[in-house]
Design a protein around this motif. Structure first.
Motif, PDB file in Angstrom:
ATOM      1  N   PRO A 105       0.830  -1.202   0.000  1.00  0.00           N
ATOM      2  CA  PRO A 105       0.000   0.000   0.000  1.00  0.00           C
ATOM      3  C   PRO A 105       0.866   1.254   0.000  1.00  0.00           C
ATOM      4  O   PRO A 105       1.958   1.269   0.574  1.00  0.00           O
ATOM      5  CB  PRO A 105      -0.811  -0.111   1.299  1.00  0.00           C
ATOM      6  N   ALA A 106       0.390   2.283  -0.656  1.00  0.00           N
ATOM      7  CA  ALA A 106       1.158   3.526  -0.768  1.00  0.00           C
ATOM      8  C   ALA A 106       1.264   4.189   0.596  1.00  0.00           C
ATOM      9  O   ALA A 106       0.298   4.264   1.343  1.00  0.00           O
ATOM     10  CB  ALA A 106       0.475   4.466  -1.750  1.00  0.00           C
ATOM     11  N   ARG A 107       2.461   4.667   0.906  1.00  0.00           N
ATOM     12  CA  ARG A 107       2.689   5.369   2.170  1.00  0.00           C
ATOM     13  C   ARG A 107       3.251   6.734   1.852  1.00  0.00           C
ATOM     14  O   ARG A 107       4.019   6.904   0.914  1.00  0.00           O
ATOM     15  CB  ARG A 107       3.665   4.595   3.044  1.00  0.00           C
ATOM     16  N   ARG A 108       2.855   7.685   2.671  1.00  0.00           N
ATOM     17  CA  ARG A 108       3.375   9.031   2.487  1.00  0.00           C
ATOM     18  C   ARG A 108       4.803   9.101   3.009  1.00  0.00           C
ATOM     19  O   ARG A 108       5.084   8.578   4.083  1.00  0.00           O
ATOM     20  CB  ARG A 108       2.514  10.037   3.239  1.00  0.00           C
ATOM     21  N   PRO A 109       5.696   9.738   2.284  1.00  0.00           N
ATOM     22  CA  PRO A 109       7.063   9.854   2.773  1.00  0.00           C
ATOM     23  C   PRO A 109       7.105  10.730   4.018  1.00  0.00           C
ATOM     24  O   PRO A 109       6.523  11.807   4.050  1.00  0.00           O
ATOM     25  CB  PRO A 109       7.819  10.504   1.609  1.00  0.00           C
ATOM     26  N   GLY A 110       7.756  10.238   5.053  1.00  0.00           N
ATOM     27  CA  GLY A 110       7.865  11.008   6.297  1.00  0.00           C
ATOM     28  C   GLY A 110       6.582  11.059   7.085  1.00  0.00           C
ATOM     29  O   GLY A 110       6.417  11.926   7.938  1.00  0.00           O
ATOM     30  N   GLY A 111       5.649  10.157   6.834  1.00  0.00           N
ATOM     31  CA  GLY A 111       4.359  10.193   7.513  1.00  0.00           C
ATOM     32  C   GLY A 111       4.445   9.973   9.004  1.00  0.00           C
ATOM     33  O   GLY A 111       3.623  10.463   9.756  1.00  0.00           O
ATOM     34  N   GLY A 112       5.456   9.234   9.478  1.00  0.00           N
ATOM     35  CA  GLY A 112       5.585   8.974  10.896  1.00  0.00           C
ATOM     36  C   GLY A 112       6.178  10.138  11.668  1.00  0.00           C
ATOM     37  O   GLY A 112       6.007  10.247  12.872  1.00  0.00           O
ATOM     38  N   LYS A 113       6.882  11.033  10.982  1.00  0.00           N
ATOM     39  CA  LYS A 113       7.520  12.163  11.660  1.00  0.00           C
ATOM     40  C   LYS A 113       6.484  13.092  12.264  1.00  0.00           C
ATOM     41  O   LYS A 113       6.648  13.555  13.393  1.00  0.00           O
ATOM     42  CB  LYS A 113       8.393  12.941  10.684  1.00  0.00           C
ATOM     43  N   LEU A 114       5.418  13.365  11.534  1.00  0.00           N
ATOM     44  CA  LEU A 114       4.384  14.251  12.046  1.00  0.00           C
ATOM     45  C   LEU A 114       3.705  13.634  13.265  1.00  0.00           C
ATOM     46  O   LEU A 114       3.485  14.306  14.272  1.00  0.00           O
ATOM     47  CB  LEU A 114       3.347  14.541  10.958  1.00  0.00           C
ATOM     48  N   ARG A 115       3.403  12.334  13.196  1.00  0.00           N
ATOM     49  CA  ARG A 115       2.763  11.654  14.318  1.00  0.00           C
ATOM     50  C   ARG A 115       3.651  11.703  15.558  1.00  0.00           C
ATOM     51  O   ARG A 115       3.202  11.966  16.667  1.00  0.00           O
ATOM     52  CB  ARG A 115       2.445  10.214  13.951  1.00  0.00           C
ATOM     53  N   ARG A 116       4.960  11.458  15.375  1.00  0.00           N
ATOM     54  CA  ARG A 116       5.879  11.498  16.517  1.00  0.00           C
ATOM     55  C   ARG A 116       5.953  12.897  17.107  1.00  0.00           C
ATOM     56  O   ARG A 116       6.007  13.061  18.329  1.00  0.00           O
ATOM     57  CB  ARG A 116       7.257  11.014  16.084  1.00  0.00           C
ATOM     58  N   ALA A 117       5.964  13.918  16.249  1.00  0.00           N
ATOM     59  CA  ALA A 117       6.046  15.290  16.744  1.00  0.00           C
ATOM     60  C   ALA A 117       4.798  15.660  17.548  1.00  0.00           C
ATOM     61  O   ALA A 117       4.897  16.271  18.614  1.00  0.00           O
ATOM     62  CB  ALA A 117       6.229  16.259  15.577  1.00  0.00           C
ATOM     63  N   VAL A 118       3.640  15.273  17.060  1.00  0.00           N
ATOM     64  CA  VAL A 118       2.402  15.575  17.778  1.00  0.00           C
ATOM     65  C   VAL A 118       2.356  14.832  19.110  1.00  0.00           C
ATOM     66  O   VAL A 118       2.007  15.400  20.140  1.00  0.00           O
ATOM     67  CB  VAL A 118       1.169  15.219  16.905  1.00  0.00           C
ATOM     68  N   ASN A 119       2.753  13.564  19.097  1.00  0.00           N
ATOM     69  CA  ASN A 119       2.769  12.797  20.342  1.00  0.00           C
ATOM     70  C   ASN A 119       3.759  13.386  21.340  1.00  0.00           C
ATOM     71  O   ASN A 119       3.489  13.428  22.539  1.00  0.00           O
ATOM     72  CB  ASN A 119       3.107  11.330  20.062  1.00  0.00           C
ATOM     73  N   ARG A 120       4.891  13.855  20.859  1.00  0.00           N
ATOM     74  CA  ARG A 120       5.884  14.446  21.743  1.00  0.00           C
ATOM     75  C   ARG A 120       5.334  15.733  22.354  1.00  0.00           C
ATOM     76  O   ARG A 120       5.499  15.988  23.552  1.00  0.00           O
ATOM     77  CB  ARG A 120       7.163  14.713  20.956  1.00  0.00           C
ATOM     78  N   LEU A 121       4.620  16.537  21.556  1.00  0.00           N
ATOM     79  CA  LEU A 121       4.055  17.778  22.078  1.00  0.00           C
ATOM     80  C   LEU A 121       2.935  17.517  23.079  1.00  0.00           C
ATOM     81  O   LEU A 121       2.760  18.265  24.028  1.00  0.00           O
ATOM     82  CB  LEU A 121       3.526  18.641  20.928  1.00  0.00           C
ATOM     83  N   LEU A 122       2.197  16.452  22.861  1.00  0.00           N
ATOM     84  CA  LEU A 122       1.088  16.136  23.764  1.00  0.00           C
ATOM     85  C   LEU A 122       1.528  15.311  24.966  1.00  0.00           C
ATOM     86  O   LEU A 122       0.726  15.022  25.835  1.00  0.00           O
ATOM     87  CB  LEU A 122      -0.011  15.395  22.999  1.00  0.00           C
ATOM     88  N   GLY A 123       2.785  14.919  25.001  1.00  0.00           N
ATOM     89  CA  GLY A 123       3.304  14.185  26.136  1.00  0.00           C
ATOM     90  C   GLY A 123       2.907  12.726  26.162  1.00  0.00           C
ATOM     91  O   GLY A 123       2.943  12.081  27.204  1.00  0.00           O
TER      92      GLY A 123
END
Length: 86
Positions: free
Chosen positions: A46-64
């Motif tokens: 299945p097609a995956r967006r390049p760097g798709g996990g970086k945004l998720r990690r950044a949001v999780n880091r900001l939300l603690g």
């Protein structure tokens, strides 16, 4: 209109026009699942967006959040919590 009503209407139209009635609903579901499985096994990932996990990690880091793709580091908002006085 649900699937059964649509099936009855399509069967009626096919009978009136002298055509072959359509298959019953759900008749080919497992065949479609097997085709999709075989398609993925042939290497069509299945097609995956390049760097798709970086945004998720950044949001999780900001939300603690920990254990959800972040590195387990406390966010800046939670690092200023007051510890109990000795």
């Amino acid at each position: 209109m649900d699937a059964i009503q649509q099936q009855m209407l399509d069967t009626y139209r096919a009978t009136r026009l002298g055509e072959v009635p359509p298959p019953l609903p759900g008749r080919h579901d497992w065949e479609a699942v097997r085709d999709a499985r075989d398609h993925l096994r042939r290497g069509a990932a299945p097609a995956r967006r390049p760097g798709g996990g970086k945004l998720r990690r950044a949001v999780n880091r900001l939300l603690g959040r920990r254990g959800e793709g972040g590195r387990g580091e406390p966010s800046p908002r939670t690092s200023h919590q007051v510890s109990p006085r000795p």
